[in-house]
Write a protein that holds these residues in place. Structure first.
Motif, PDB file in Angstrom:
ATOM      1  N   ALA A 110       0.837  -1.203   0.000  1.00 40.89           N
ATOM      2  CA  ALA A 110       0.000   0.000   0.000  1.00 40.89           C
ATOM      3  C   ALA A 110       0.873   1.255   0.000  1.00 40.89           C
ATOM      4  CB  ALA A 110      -0.942  -0.007   1.197  1.00 40.89           C
ATOM      5  N   VAL A 111       1.903   1.270   0.823  1.00 45.68           N
ATOM      6  CA  VAL A 111       2.800   2.431   0.894  1.00 45.68           C
ATOM      7  C   VAL A 111       3.505   2.643  -0.443  1.00 45.68           C
ATOM      8  CG1 VAL A 111       4.939   3.284   1.942  1.00 45.68           C
ATOM      9  CG2 VAL A 111       3.128   2.359   3.389  1.00 45.68           C
ATOM     10  N   GLU A 112       4.002   1.581  -1.041  1.00 44.40           N
ATOM     11  CA  GLU A 112       4.669   1.700  -2.341  1.00 44.40           C
ATOM     12  C   GLU A 112       3.737   2.310  -3.389  1.00 44.40           C
ATOM     13  OE1 GLU A 112       6.374  -2.016  -3.619  1.00 44.40           O
ATOM     14  OE2 GLU A 112       7.285  -2.340  -1.653  1.00 44.40           O
ATOM     15  N   ASN A 113       2.492   1.870  -3.381  1.00 39.33           N
ATOM     16  CA  ASN A 113       1.532   2.397  -4.344  1.00 39.33           C
ATOM     17  C   ASN A 113       1.169   3.848  -4.049  1.00 39.33           C
ATOM     18  OD1 ASN A 113       0.364   0.311  -6.430  1.00 39.33           O
ATOM     19  ND2 ASN A 113       0.833  -0.826  -4.572  1.00 39.33           N
ATOM     20  N   ALA A 126       1.831   9.500  -5.721  1.00 42.11           N
ATOM     21  CA  ALA A 126       2.271  10.876  -5.457  1.00 42.11           C
ATOM     22  C   ALA A 126       3.354  11.315  -6.437  1.00 42.11           C
ATOM     23  CB  ALA A 126       2.776  10.995  -4.020  1.00 42.11           C
ATOM     24  N   GLU A 127       4.235  10.396  -6.809  1.00 40.90           N
ATOM     25  CA  GLU A 127       5.349  10.752  -7.686  1.00 40.90           C
ATOM     26  C   GLU A 127       4.979  10.759  -9.162  1.00 40.90           C
ATOM     27  OE1 GLU A 127       8.522   8.076  -6.665  1.00 40.90           O
ATOM     28  OE2 GLU A 127       9.055   9.244  -4.879  1.00 40.90           O
ATOM     29  N   VAL A 128       4.107   9.814  -9.580  1.00 41.71           N
ATOM     30  CA  VAL A 128       3.824   9.634 -11.002  1.00 41.71           C
ATOM     31  C   VAL A 128       2.409  10.054 -11.378  1.00 41.71           C
ATOM     32  CG1 VAL A 128       3.771   7.946 -12.883  1.00 41.71           C
ATOM     33  CG2 VAL A 128       5.479   7.729 -11.065  1.00 41.71           C
ATOM     34  N   GLY A 129       1.468   9.774 -10.477  1.00 38.46           N
ATOM     35  CA  GLY A 129       0.063  10.089 -10.765  1.00 38.46           C
ATOM     36  C   GLY A 129      -0.546   9.060 -11.688  1.00 38.46           C
ATOM     37  N   GLY A 130      -1.465   9.496 -12.503  1.00 38.89           N
ATOM     38  CA  GLY A 130      -2.119   8.614 -13.463  1.00 38.89           C
ATOM     39  C   GLY A 130      -2.835   7.460 -12.792  1.00 38.89           C
ATOM     40  N   GLY A 131      -2.668   6.279 -13.371  1.00 41.84           N
ATOM     41  CA  GLY A 131      -3.321   5.082 -12.873  1.00 41.84           C
ATOM     42  C   GLY A 131      -2.856   4.653 -11.490  1.00 41.84           C
ATOM     43  N   TRP A 132      -1.712   5.180 -11.055  1.00 43.01           N
ATOM     44  CA  TRP A 132      -1.213   4.810  -9.734  1.00 43.01           C
ATOM     45  C   TRP A 132      -2.168   5.230  -8.625  1.00 43.01           C
ATOM     46  CZ3 TRP A 132       2.102   1.188  -8.912  1.00 43.01           C
ATOM     47  CH2 TRP A 132       3.063   0.898  -9.891  1.00 43.01           C
ATOM     48  N   LEU A 133      -2.949   6.264  -8.853  1.00 46.29           N
ATOM     49  CA  LEU A 133      -3.910   6.702  -7.838  1.00 46.29           C
ATOM     50  C   LEU A 133      -4.938   5.599  -7.590  1.00 46.29           C
ATOM     51  CD1 LEU A 133      -4.691   9.042  -5.999  1.00 46.29           C
ATOM     52  CD2 LEU A 133      -6.087   9.933  -7.850  1.00 46.29           C
ATOM     53  N   MET A 134      -5.409   4.974  -8.647  1.00 45.98           N
ATOM     54  CA  MET A 134      -6.356   3.866  -8.515  1.00 45.98           C
ATOM     55  C   MET A 134      -5.686   2.666  -7.844  1.00 45.98           C
ATOM     56  SD  MET A 134      -8.431   1.737 -11.446  1.00 45.98           S
ATOM     57  CE  MET A 134      -6.914   1.187 -12.196  1.00 45.98           C
ATOM     58  N   PHE A 135      -4.447   2.349  -8.258  1.00 47.63           N
ATOM     59  CA  PHE A 135      -3.724   1.235  -7.653  1.00 47.63           C
ATOM     60  C   PHE A 135      -3.511   1.465  -6.159  1.00 47.63           C
ATOM     61  CE2 PHE A 135      -1.700   0.585 -12.037  1.00 47.63           C
ATOM     62  CZ  PHE A 135      -2.634  -0.369 -12.387  1.00 47.63           C
ATOM     63  N   ALA A 136      -3.212   2.704  -5.780  1.00 42.36           N
ATOM     64  CA  ALA A 136      -2.999   3.029  -4.371  1.00 42.36           C
ATOM     65  C   ALA A 136      -4.282   2.803  -3.571  1.00 42.36           C
ATOM     66  CB  ALA A 136      -2.527   4.476  -4.224  1.00 42.36           C
ATOM     67  N   ARG A 137      -5.399   3.240  -4.114  1.00 42.44           N
ATOM     68  CA  ARG A 137      -6.677   3.057  -3.424  1.00 42.44           C
ATOM     69  C   ARG A 137      -6.974   1.573  -3.241  1.00 42.44           C
ATOM     70  NH1 ARG A 137     -12.067   2.240  -4.411  1.00 42.44           N
ATOM     71  NH2 ARG A 137     -13.481   3.360  -3.014  1.00 42.44           N
TER      72      ARG A 137
END
Length: 76
Positions: A45-48, A53-64
């Motif tokens: 979860a922390v990695e995502n 925060a660093e890349v944005g895009g689809g990573w926001l969904m992956f983090a959630r």
């Protein structure tokens, strides 16, 4: 993407609280006991969150998704 970036839909916690942003999710994790923070599900979860925060895009969904999976694993 700033840490204040909101999730598309807040993550609901028991008790009615919500995690609406990357920062709120990160703060929630940082308040967990260190032994819990070291568990693989929370590390993912922390990695995502960091990637979001660093890349944005689809990573926001992956983090959630990663935070929700870590929370759901606690219930089992």
């Amino acid at each position: 993407m700033p840490w204040s970036a909101p999730f598309e839909e807040p993550i609901r916690l028991r008790g009615g609280r919500e995690l609406a942003t990357l920062q709120q999710a990160a703060d929630y994790i940082m308040k967990l006991p260190k032994t819990v923070q070291r568990q693989q599900r929370w590390q993912v979860a922390v990695e995502n969150l960091i990637n979001a925060a660093e890349v944005g895009g689809g990573w926001l969904m992956f983090a959630r998704i990663a935070v929700m999976r870590a929370l759901n694993a606690e219930d089992q």
